[in-house]
Design an enzyme around this catalytic site. Structure first.
Site, PDB file in Angstrom:
ATOM      1  N   SER A 197       0.758  -1.318   0.210  1.00  0.00           N
ATOM      2  CA  SER A 197       0.044  -0.111  -0.113  1.00  0.00           C
ATOM      3  C   SER A 197       0.913   1.292  -0.112  1.00  0.00           C
ATOM      4  O   SER A 197       2.087   1.138  -0.140  1.00  0.00           O
ATOM      5  CB  SER A 197      -1.121  -0.021   1.213  1.00  0.00           C
ATOM      6  OG  SER A 197      -0.317   0.356   2.253  1.00  0.00           O
ATOM      7  N   LYS A 198       0.030   2.430  -0.142  1.00  0.00           N
ATOM      8  CA  LYS A 198       0.955   3.438  -0.217  1.00  0.00           C
ATOM      9  C   LYS A 198       1.878   3.718   1.004  1.00  0.00           C
ATOM     10  O   LYS A 198       2.971   4.507   0.945  1.00  0.00           O
ATOM     11  CB  LYS A 198       0.132   4.976  -0.082  1.00  0.00           C
ATOM     12  CG  LYS A 198      -0.780   4.810  -1.474  1.00  0.00           C
ATOM     13  CD  LYS A 198      -1.009   6.383  -1.693  1.00  0.00           C
ATOM     14  CE  LYS A 198      -1.908   6.540  -3.099  1.00  0.00           C
ATOM     15  NZ  LYS A 198      -3.318   6.568  -2.709  1.00  0.00           N
TER      16      LYS A 198
END
Ligand code: GLU
Length: 470
Positions: A240-241
């Protein structure tokens, strides 16, 4: 004879193309190209609140950047789910008429209460089938699934995965407002697009038994299924980010070479011996979805950067020039007016850069004169003695008939000997003068590429600065 292979990539346009989606697209594309089949792009935009035109554009752009061309799909009409509603309606009606689906008018509030009660008992909620045999003529349309038994997903990557029907329920195909549900649209699309192999993220594995029961109710053969593992961050949680860049665009903008991105994504969970670098042609020849690992693959930024470096070093000069030009412009610089001058410049930079951004940053001085000199080096070199040396060097170089790296080195070497200096003393001095720093590609090649007028002007400017510093 087996039907020709038809695969699809079916993104929901709710954001950028994530590297996980890109890898799924790549695996489908490779599978299609390997088998001489068709690669279909389908836009799953039934969730209108989250799907946007802009996101469709971003996904298309990312696929184009990766070079994953589709044989069928947008901009041709009919490849967006919102354009396919009549087909969902028609299939729903067929299921209803055949008694394979039935209307349900249970109030959402009652269902919600039952769901919460099941949750409290730590059970999976399962619709109890209250409306199964009521013969209603309106409401939400549910698929009638067998009470007993199990559905087995014969997954090409995971092997057989069994789902007991007791864990599934009569799921909704069409809501009471007439909108088809996600799983139903996927089945109808895959059927009507004659998809032979469904290769997708394994976050969809749990939907698959429901979908298989729907194929069976429609009387269609179930396509082959392959569920590709998720991409993980270094802590082995889903990428994820938090773990840094995750969208294809972010890697493109960071200057990763697209060939390297494709190579990296292909190797993420798939291997062929210990080979690391694969041309696109080799990937097409060697890729086999059955050889994809079933466990999650950890995304390794360092390895991607290494691959990008390998591609930068080896790629054809014209291709490198085409890739680098937008990055030169994005850095606020102008590529040379004569495009033939660009390739030799890039040749001096490609050995050391991992990305196109690094390559352009390391070569700024080719496109603009330094606006400042590295302070520590300036203190050492831009002295009154430095000014004298720069003046002499400028004179020698101005007198050269041929402004080549060899001739430049010869002249500098000669002057160094006369002044009782080492070649490196004058080389560093001229490096500082023309690049503003102390590290650059081989300096005589740099001077030759800058050309006589520019080199002499920069030496003169540094001489003036050094003289003024007296
Ligand atoms: N639209 C789904 C997604 O974006 C893919 C569904 C499928 O491949 O069946 O994850």
């Amino acid at each position: 004879m087996a039907a020709p292979v038809r695969v699809r990539f079916a993104p929901s346009p709710t954001g950028h193309l994530h590297v996980g989606g890109a890898r799924t697209a790549l695996f489908n594309w490779l599978y299609a190209r390997h088998h001489g089949g068709a690669f279909v792009l389908r836009i799953e935009d039934t969730d209108r609140s989250r799907s946007t035109e802009e996101n469709i554009g971003l996904i298309v752009e990312a696929l184009e950047w990766l070079g994953l061309d589709w044989d069928e799909g947008p901009p041709a009409p009919g490849y967006r789910q919102t354009e396919r509603l009549p087909s969902y309606r028609e299939h729903a009606e067929r299921l209803r008429a055949a008694g394979r689906a039935y209307y349900c008018d249970c109030a959402p509030a009652d269902l919600e209460r039952a769901r919460r009660a099941a949750q409290a008992r730590k059970e999976t909620f399962r619709y109890a089938g209250r409306c199964r045999d009521r013969g209603l003529r309106a409401g939400a349309l549910r698929l009638r699934i067998p009470d007993a038994g199990a559905t087995v997903v014969n997954d090409l990557i995971h092997g057989p995965v069994t789902f007991e029907h007791g864990q599934l329920d009569d799921w909704i195909l069409v809501r009471s407002d007439g909108t088809p549900t996600y799983n139903f649209c996927v089945v109808v699309d895959d059927v009507t697009m004659r998809i032979t192999h469904v290769i997708r993220g394994d976050d969809h594995l749990s939907n698959t038994p429901k979908q298989i029961l729907c194929y069976e109710a429609l009387g269609y053969p179930v396509p082959e299924m392959a569920h590709v593992s998720m991409i993980l961050g270094p802590d082995r949680s889903r990428l994820s980010k938090r773990h840094g860049a995750t969208s294809v665009q972010a890697f493109r903008d960071a200057g990763i070479v697209p060939e390297a991105m494709v190579n990296y994504l292909a190797r993420l969970g798939w291997s062929h011996g210990d080979q690391e670098i694969f041309s696109r042609q080799e990937l097409v020849e060697l890729f086999d979805v059955k050889a994809v690992a079933s466990s999650g693959a950890v995304f390794d930024h360092t390895k991607l950067a290494w691959l990008s470096h390998e591609y930068l070093k080896a790629m054809d000069g014209a291709r490198l020039a085409a890739l680098a030009t937008p990055f030169i412009r994005a850095a606020g610089l102008a590529p040379p007016a004569d495009p033939a001058r660009l390739s030799p410049i890039l040749d001096t930079l490609r050995e050391r850069a991992r990305t196109l951004v690094e390559l352009v940053a390391a070569g700024r001085f080719y496109f603009e004169a330094p606006s400042a000199y590295e302070p520590m080096a300036a203190q050492t070199f831009l002295t009154p003695e430095g000014a004298r040396r720069l003046g002499l060097l400028r004179e020698r170089l101005a007198a050269l008939t041929e402004f080549s790296a060899g001739a430049l080195e010869g002249a500098t070497r000669g002057l160094a000997a006369e002044l009782g200096l080492k070649l490196v003393d004058l080389a560093q001095l001229s490096r500082l003068a023309v690049t503003g720093g102390t590290a650059s590609p081989p300096i005589f090649a740099v001077l030759a590429l800058l050309g006589r007028a520019e080199t002499l002007a920069r030496l003169e400017r540094a001489r003036a600065v050094a003289g003024g510093a007296a």
